[in-house]
Scaffold this active site. Structure first.
Site, PDB file in Angstrom:
ATOM      1  CB  SER A 241      -0.879  -0.078   1.246  1.00  0.00           C
ATOM      2  OG  SER A 241      -0.249   0.216   2.315  1.00  0.00           O
ATOM      3  CE  LYS A 242       1.480   7.086  -2.784  1.00  0.00           C
ATOM      4  NZ  LYS A 242       2.006   6.606  -3.806  1.00  0.00           N
ATOM      5  NE  ARG A 243       0.106   0.605   5.796  1.00  0.00           N
ATOM      6  CZ  ARG A 243       0.545  -0.648   5.813  1.00  0.00           C
ATOM      7  NH1 ARG A 243       1.884  -0.634   6.685  1.00  0.00           N
ATOM      8  NH2 ARG A 243       0.076  -1.829   5.587  1.00  0.00           N
ATOM      9  CG  HIS A 244       4.195  -1.255   2.206  1.00  0.00           C
ATOM     10  ND1 HIS A 244       3.163  -1.776   1.988  1.00  0.00           N
ATOM     11  CD2 HIS A 244       4.775  -1.533   3.270  1.00  0.00           C
ATOM     12  CE1 HIS A 244       2.808  -2.478   3.051  1.00  0.00           C
ATOM     13  NE2 HIS A 244       3.854  -2.398   3.650  1.00  0.00           N
ATOM     14  N   GLY A 245       5.674   3.031   0.349  1.00  0.00           N
ATOM     15  CA  GLY A 245       6.345   3.936  -0.844  1.00  0.00           C
ATOM     16  C   GLY A 245       5.433   3.780  -2.004  1.00  0.00           C
TER      17      GLY A 245
END
Ligand code: GLU
Length: 469
Positions: A241-245
């Site tokens: 997801s977005k929080r992984h980059g």
């Protein structure tokens, strides 16, 4: 198998091309290209509210950047709606589908009652076996007559046999009351009509396969091979997801990763061939098979990606790398290189590409090269260029004129020079950095000299060696 392989990538144009989609496209591309097959692109734009031309363009751009060329015209699923409806009518005529006049309220009542009685809430339409003579002249949907008992087995090339009990599948709607086809019908008809032999896609579509197979079976079409690949997870093992980059291929492009490295890394993300980590497209195409796809989710690892990208940059053809660098500069809105600087970059490329993992690294290494003469030293560098330092540079310059311009040649010359004057090479490095780059933190002095070439090196040393007025 003598049948010609046909694969497809079938993205929904509701956003950018994300990294999972790019990997799905890559697997289909590798599988087809390695077998002299065909790789098709279908844009699943039936959801008119969510599909946008910009998203379609973003997907096409992403595919192009990734180097995943498709065969033939791009197929628009939406434009094929009349054909999807035709198949539904054929099924209706053959008694494999039926008109259902149930209203939303009636369906809800059925579900509420089933729930209250603890029965399955799968809708069972009373119209399935109704005599056509009893049909009212009212809006209706067309439903498939799903098998009532037995099981549907998806013989998945990655997941193995996946069995779904048919009593868990309802008589799905094929055509809505406004005559528009549903997505599941569209996919099955398109895959059939496009001659797709292998459906390689994310395992979030596994359940859809059972429904799509119902349509194939009803129409007596030969089934494709299904291969549902596990999703990509982040380094922490959770769904990417977005929080992984970064999620979109565009972001990777803007971060300066070379496309060849991306292909190699993404191919390894969920697929393996022995212990091969670094490989060419030709090798990947030769080796790629469905047996090598793992059953568990692969974890995205930026370190590995960078490592692979570095190896690809080092192995790339210099002119091709320059071409990609220009693309990178364009998509990151940097001013284009002048023809002169381009020529310098090309000459310097063998040195620049060593140990660069991204085009950002490459430009960083080239920053001193792209600076214009006379080099304006920053404050720290200027402090290095005191009178004795400038005298040293003036002394050194004629020797360098005679040097053989390679690493050993320059190194030997500099060592002799330092030894003869009893100065430590470390003492020379500061002024040399200041003269060549105008900064005190730079690539190694030898690297810079090699990258700049002899003429430019001598010119920059000459500029710096001049006495200040
Ligand atoms: N359009 C679907 C998606 O973007 C893919 C459908 C398929 O591959 O069958 O997830």
């Amino acid at each position: 198998m003598s049948q010609k392989v046909v694969t497809r990538f079938a993205p929904s144009p509701t956003g950018y091309l994300h990294i999972g989609g790019a990997r799905t496209a890559l697997f289909n591309w590798l599988f087809a290209r390695g077998r002299g097959g065909t790789f098709l692109l279908r844009i699943e734009d039936t959801d008119r509210a969510r599909s946008t031309p910009d998203a379609t363009q973003a997907i096409l751009d992403g595919m192009e950047w990734m180097g995943l060329d498709h065969d033939g015209e791009v197929v628009s699923q939406f434009e094929r709606a009349p054909r999807h409806a035709e198949v539904a009518r054929q099924m209706l005529d053959a008694g494999l589908a039926y008109k259902c006049f149930a209203t939303q309220e009636e369906i809800q009542e059925f579900r509420d009652a089933a729930k209250a009685e603890g029965r399955s809430t799968l809708y069972r339409s009373p119209w399935r076996d109704a005599d056509a003579a009893t049909h009212p002249d009212l809006p209706h949907v067309i439903r498939i007559k799903a098998p009532l008992d037995g099981a549907t087995v998806i013989e998945d090339a990655v997941q193995g046999d996946v069995t779904i009990r048919n009593d868990q599948l309802d008589d799905m709607v094929l055509l809505r009351s406004d005559g528009t086809p549903v997505y599941m019908l569209a996919v099955a008809v398109d895959d059939h009509d496009m001659g797709v032999t292998h459906v390689i896609r994310g395992d979030d579509h596994l359940n859809n396969a059972a429904r799509q197979m119902m349509i194939y079976r009803a129409m007596d079409w030969p089934l494709p091979v299904y291969a549902h690949i596990p999703l990509i997870h982040g380094p922490d093992g959770k769904k990417l997801s977005k929080r992984h980059g970064a999620l979109g291929t565009r972001e990777y492009r803007q971060m300066g990763y070379p496309a060849a490295g991306m292909r190699n890394y993404l191919a390894r993300l969920g697929w393996s061939h022995g212990d091969a980590e670094f490989f060419s497209d030709a090798e990947a195409q030769k080796w790629f098979d469905l047996d090598g796809i793992g059953k568990s989710a692969a974890r995205f690892d930026f370190k590995k990606l960078e490592n692979i990208c570095g190896q690809h940059m080092a192995a790339s053809d210099d002119a091709a790398l320059l071409h990609e660098l220009k693309d990178f500069m364009a998509v990151t809105a940097q001013p284009p290189l002048s023809p002169e600087k381009e020529a310098m970059m090309l000459d310097a490329m063998p040195h620049l590409k060593e140990r660069a993992r991204t085009f950002i690294d490459l430009l960083d290494k080239a920053e001193f090269l792209l600076a214009n003469r006379p080099i304006e030293p920053d404050e720290k560098a200027a402090a290095q260029l005191d009178d004795p330092a400038r005298a040293m540079l003036r002394d050194l310059t004629p020797h360098l004129r005679d040097a053989t311009w390679n690493r050993t040649g320059i190194e030997a010359l500099m060592n002799d020079f330092a030894e003869a004057r009893d100065i430590k090479f470390g003492k020379m490095a500061g002024p040399l950095r200041a003269a060549l780059a105008g900064r005190s933190a730079t690539p190694s002095v030898f690297d810079m000299m090699l990258v700049l070439g002899q003429a430019e090196t001598l010119a920059r040393l000459g500029d710096a060696g001049q006495s200040r007025n």
